[in-house]
Design an enzyme around this catalytic site. Structure first.
Site, PDB file in Angstrom:
ATOM      1  N   ALA A 206      -2.590  23.630  38.304  1.00  0.00           N
ATOM      2  CA  ALA A 206      -2.135  23.412  39.675  1.00  0.00           C
ATOM      3  C   ALA A 206      -1.093  22.440  39.837  1.00  0.00           C
ATOM      4  CB  ALA A 206      -3.310  23.512  40.406  1.00  0.00           C
ATOM      5  N   ASP A 207      -0.182  22.656  40.992  1.00  0.00           N
ATOM      6  CA  ASP A 207       0.577  21.709  41.381  1.00  0.00           C
ATOM      7  C   ASP A 207       0.140  21.181  42.567  1.00  0.00           C
ATOM      8  OD1 ASP A 207       3.559  21.445  39.705  1.00  0.00           O
ATOM      9  OD2 ASP A 207       2.530  23.054  39.288  1.00  0.00           O
ATOM     10  N   ARG A 208      -0.532  21.937  43.462  1.00  0.00           N
ATOM     11  CA  ARG A 208      -1.077  21.504  44.800  1.00  0.00           C
ATOM     12  C   ARG A 208      -2.207  22.678  45.258  1.00  0.00           C
ATOM     13  NH1 ARG A 208       1.492  18.387  49.315  1.00  0.00           N
ATOM     14  NH2 ARG A 208       3.239  18.153  47.859  1.00  0.00           N
TER      15      ARG A 208
ATOM     16  N   VAL B 238       1.700  17.727  44.666  1.00  0.00           N
ATOM     17  CA  VAL B 238       1.194  16.632  45.339  1.00  0.00           C
ATOM     18  C   VAL B 238       0.780  15.436  44.543  1.00  0.00           C
ATOM     19  CG1 VAL B 238      -1.326  17.341  45.221  1.00  0.00           C
ATOM     20  CG2 VAL B 238      -0.362  16.377  47.495  1.00  0.00           C
TER      21      VAL B 238
ATOM     22  N   ALA C 143      -1.159  26.327  44.412  1.00  0.00           N
ATOM     23  CA  ALA C 143       0.468  26.552  44.203  1.00  0.00           C
ATOM     24  C   ALA C 143       0.561  26.286  42.519  1.00  0.00           C
ATOM     25  CB  ALA C 143       1.238  25.704  44.947  1.00  0.00           C
TER      26      ALA C 143
END
EC number: 5.3.1.23
Length: 325
Positions: free
Chosen positions: A204-206, A53, A214
């Protein structure tokens, strides 16, 4: 995968466009057209990573800044300069955020486990300087623990199939002279059973509004193993990784990578090792449910649970200085 890591992707995209507009000699257009040019370029860049995000968050902020600049000047050069300055500020802010995450993490861990004089921590994938603008998130916490003299040992997974752990995290740990051990992804449960770990810390990516997170594939498995062995599981991420527009992780789009990463050695870069004709499912990420996560370490503090649930929206609003209804 030339640029990887959610924060690094955002910063690289912002700065690459800054380089382009800085090199414009003659832009034949109005200030509004300059802002539209930047918006179109950012929208194209945002189409690249569906799971992370940070890039879309950065793009929204940069579009707003250039739009405001266009409304106050007739000079397209001024719009471009406003963009360049905003992108450079984002670079500095990301490093500052990472260092703040690194300061909150050790303090919180020591408060939670006062009887533990030194910590052994497992991390997954790569969340250090090579995945961010600098310093890192989860790896930044590990570096801070080491700097404070309370880190016994860091463990990193190899992170198949692209091996970000063995190729990047192991490199950073050795570079920083941190006592560290590389393990196979499949050895994590055995390591936990040996009671060698104080905590698991991942990036974390999102992060969805309910705390579902995620991150690199196998994070979910690590969280399940950690819960089974009563080991706290933390996510270290900046607030820019939180997406309040998503109610849960079920709404997060998961990127699927090339089959070649599994069919060939070295994450797809080497010779073929799998049988020709076999089908491949290669998701790059998985979603760890919030109930498996002990806390989320951010640059504004650690988000913890109240009645077994995260109130992330409330935390973010308070961090932004807004009143909560």
């Amino acid at each position: 995968m030339v640029v990887r890591g959610a924060p690094a992707i955002a910063i690289a995209a912002a700065l690459s466009l800054a380089v382009e507009v800085a090199n414009f000699k003659d832009f034949n257009g109005t200030s509004e057209e300059a802002a539209s040019f930047i918006e179109l370029k950012l929208e194209y860049l945002v189409s690249s990573p569906p799971t992370a995000v940070n890039l879309s968050d950065a793009a929204k902020k940069l579009i707003e800044i250039t739009s405001n600049a266009a409304s106050t000047t007739i000079m397209p050069e001024s719009v471009f300069q406003a963009y360049i300055e905003a992108a450079e500020i984002m670079l500095d802010d990301d490093v500052a955020s990472n260092k703040a995450i690194g300061s909150y993490g050790p303090r919180f861990l020591q408060d939670q486990r006062k009887i533990v004089p030194r910590f052994s921590v497992l991390t997954h994938c790569n969340t250090g300087s090579l995945a961010t603008a600098g310093y890192g998130t989860a790896l930044g916490v590990i570096c801070a623990l080491h700097a404070e003299g309370v880190l016994e040992r860091a463990y990193c997974t190899e992170t198949r199939p692209f091996n970000q752990g063995s190729r990047l995290t192991a490199f950073e740990l050795v570079h920083y002279k941190i006592p560290a051990t590389l393990i196979a992804d499949s050895a994590a449960a055995a390591l936990m059973k040996e009671s060698r770990l104080s905590a698991v810390i991942v990036g974390a990516d999102r992060v969805a509004a309910n705390g579902d997170t995620a991150n690199k594939i196998r994070t979910y498995s690590l969280a399940l193993c950690a819960m089974h062995h009563h080991i706290p599981f933390y996510v270290a991420a900046s607030l820019s990784s939180i997406d309040l527009s998503l109610s849960s992780g079920e709404e997060i789009v998961i990127e699927e990578r090339s089959a070649k990463e599994l069919l060939h050695s070295r994450g797809g870069l080497g010779e073929q090792v799998a049988a020709s004709g076999i089908l491949v499912w290669n998701p790059a990420f998985d979603v760890t449910p919030a109930y498996l996560i002990t806390g989320i370490i951010t640059e504004k503090g650690v988000i913890t649970k109240n009645n077994d649930a995260f109130n992330i929206k409330d935390f973010v609003e308070k961090a932004a200085g807004k009143s909560t209804a």
